[in-house]
Scaffold this active site. Structure first.
Site, PDB file in Angstrom:
ATOM      1  N   ASP A  67     -27.782  -9.515 -21.308  1.00  0.00           N
ATOM      2  CA  ASP A  67     -27.236 -10.453 -22.293  1.00  0.00           C
ATOM      3  C   ASP A  67     -26.685 -11.682 -21.575  1.00  0.00           C
ATOM      4  O   ASP A  67     -26.662 -11.758 -20.349  1.00  0.00           O
ATOM      5  CB  ASP A  67     -26.141  -9.784 -23.135  1.00  0.00           C
ATOM      6  CG  ASP A  67     -25.065  -9.124 -22.276  1.00  0.00           C
ATOM      7  OD1 ASP A  67     -24.987  -9.396 -21.063  1.00  0.00           O
ATOM      8  OD2 ASP A  67     -24.277  -8.323 -22.822  1.00  0.00           O
ATOM      9  N   ASN A 136     -15.370  -2.087 -28.763  1.00  0.00           N
ATOM     10  CA  ASN A 136     -15.838  -1.900 -30.135  1.00  0.00           C
ATOM     11  C   ASN A 136     -17.138  -1.098 -30.188  1.00  0.00           C
ATOM     12  O   ASN A 136     -17.766  -0.990 -31.244  1.00  0.00           O
ATOM     13  CB  ASN A 136     -16.019  -3.249 -30.833  1.00  0.00           C
ATOM     14  CG  ASN A 136     -17.017  -4.143 -30.120  1.00  0.00           C
ATOM     15  OD1 ASN A 136     -17.617  -3.747 -29.119  1.00  0.00           O
ATOM     16  ND2 ASN A 136     -17.197  -5.355 -30.629  1.00  0.00           N
ATOM     17  N   HIS A 138     -19.912  -1.885 -28.495  1.00  0.00           N
ATOM     18  CA  HIS A 138     -21.141  -2.667 -28.321  1.00  0.00           C
ATOM     19  C   HIS A 138     -21.853  -2.324 -27.020  1.00  0.00           C
ATOM     20  O   HIS A 138     -21.249  -1.888 -26.043  1.00  0.00           O
ATOM     21  CB  HIS A 138     -20.890  -4.177 -28.442  1.00  0.00           C
ATOM     22  CG  HIS A 138     -20.200  -4.819 -27.291  1.00  0.00           C
ATOM     23  ND1 HIS A 138     -19.590  -6.057 -27.392  1.00  0.00           N
ATOM     24  CD2 HIS A 138     -20.011  -4.450 -25.987  1.00  0.00           C
ATOM     25  CE1 HIS A 138     -19.073  -6.398 -26.229  1.00  0.00           C
ATOM     26  NE2 HIS A 138     -19.327  -5.437 -25.365  1.00  0.00           N
ATOM     27  N   GLU A 143     -23.482  -5.940 -31.326  1.00  0.00           N
ATOM     28  CA  GLU A 143     -22.152  -5.741 -31.882  1.00  0.00           C
ATOM     29  C   GLU A 143     -22.200  -4.731 -33.041  1.00  0.00           C
ATOM     30  O   GLU A 143     -23.284  -4.320 -33.474  1.00  0.00           O
ATOM     31  CB  GLU A 143     -21.613  -7.086 -32.377  1.00  0.00           C
ATOM     32  CG  GLU A 143     -21.555  -8.184 -31.306  1.00  0.00           C
ATOM     33  CD  GLU A 143     -20.399  -8.002 -30.325  1.00  0.00           C
ATOM     34  OE1 GLU A 143     -19.905  -6.886 -30.135  1.00  0.00           O
ATOM     35  OE2 GLU A 143     -19.986  -9.007 -29.725  1.00  0.00           O
TER      36      GLU A 143
END
Length: 241
Positions: A67, A136, A138, A143
């Site tokens: 990413d 979270n 991810h 996400e």
């Protein structure tokens, strides 16, 4: 999932590195994807040392990015590419021709996604994938509520990701979007290594291993992957035992 609990961060990093070394020796021309957060830095250090000792050669590997922060590139401190350059590519002498990364500063991010998908397709699938996990849940910038059937894409960053981002940059960056490999790429990888350390990751690792699979917690999808190795230190594993 094959779960390993190490005594500390250093031991966890070393164990993950040894698996990577073993896998690359089995296939020296592997297509490799390493996450570029803080958690993998210890693993990178072990790999660099292995290269210097002559225990490992990365010369035939191809490296792709997981990413990148949209708006940031290789010259921006804290970007994914800059982190990989500083901690792995430059110390190991990886040639630029063997690196294919997202350019977060591109004016055509959709073309960046297509180029990445085409590059992976030309090499089959990812052979070896090293992942961290976000608070979270991810994976990369997939996400919460990410599409499990997607390939590379541009996404809005979750509020938690934006809050955590400040630790990576020496000055303020207003990051709002990310460009990332999709979940489908991750699930098609031959071998996946998931690493986590510290008590701050204990709750998400409990969910990663024990929660039902749901797009609300993207890391849970790895329960469906046939070849996942999980390395945690004792703090991250505190709620798993």
């Amino acid at each position: 999932m094959k779960t390993h609990i190490a005594r500390n961060y250093h031991e966890m990093s070393s164990q993950a590195a040894e698996l990577i070394i073993h896998q690359i020796k089995q296939k020296p021309d592997s297509l490799v994807c390493f996450a570029a957060g803080n958690t993998p830095l210890g693993t990178f250090s072990c790999l660099v040392e292995a290269v210097r000792q002559g225990r490992l050669s990365l010369d035939q590997c191809k490296f792709i990015s997981l990413d990148e922060w949209v708006g940031l590139g290789a010259s921006d401190e804290g970007s994914c590419r800059e982190t990989m350059d500083r901690h792995l590519f430059e110390p190991c002498g990886i040639k630029e021709q063997n690196i294919h990364f997202f350019n977060g500063t591109s004016n055509d991010l959709e073309a960046e996604c297509k180029a990445m998908d085409d590059f992976i397709g030309a090499h089959g699938t990812i052979d070896l994938l090293l992942l961290g996990v976000g608070m979270n849940g991810h994976l990369g910038f997939n996400e919460p509520y990410a599409d499990f059937e997607g390939y590379s894409y541009v996404t809005d960053l979750d509020s938690t990701t934006k809050q955590v981002s400040v630790k990576y940059f020496p000055d303020h960056k207003d990051v709002q979007k990310g460009i990332t490999l999709g979940i489908k790429h991750l699930m098609q990888a031959g071998t996946v290594i998931l690493i986590a350390d510290g008590d701050k990751k204990a709750d998400i690792m409990r969910k990663a291993l024990k929660h039902e699979v749901t797009s609300e917690i993207p890391v849970t999808v790895l329960q469906r992957h046939p070849n996942v190795y999980v390395y945690m230190d004792e703090a991250a594993a505190a709620l798993v035992r």
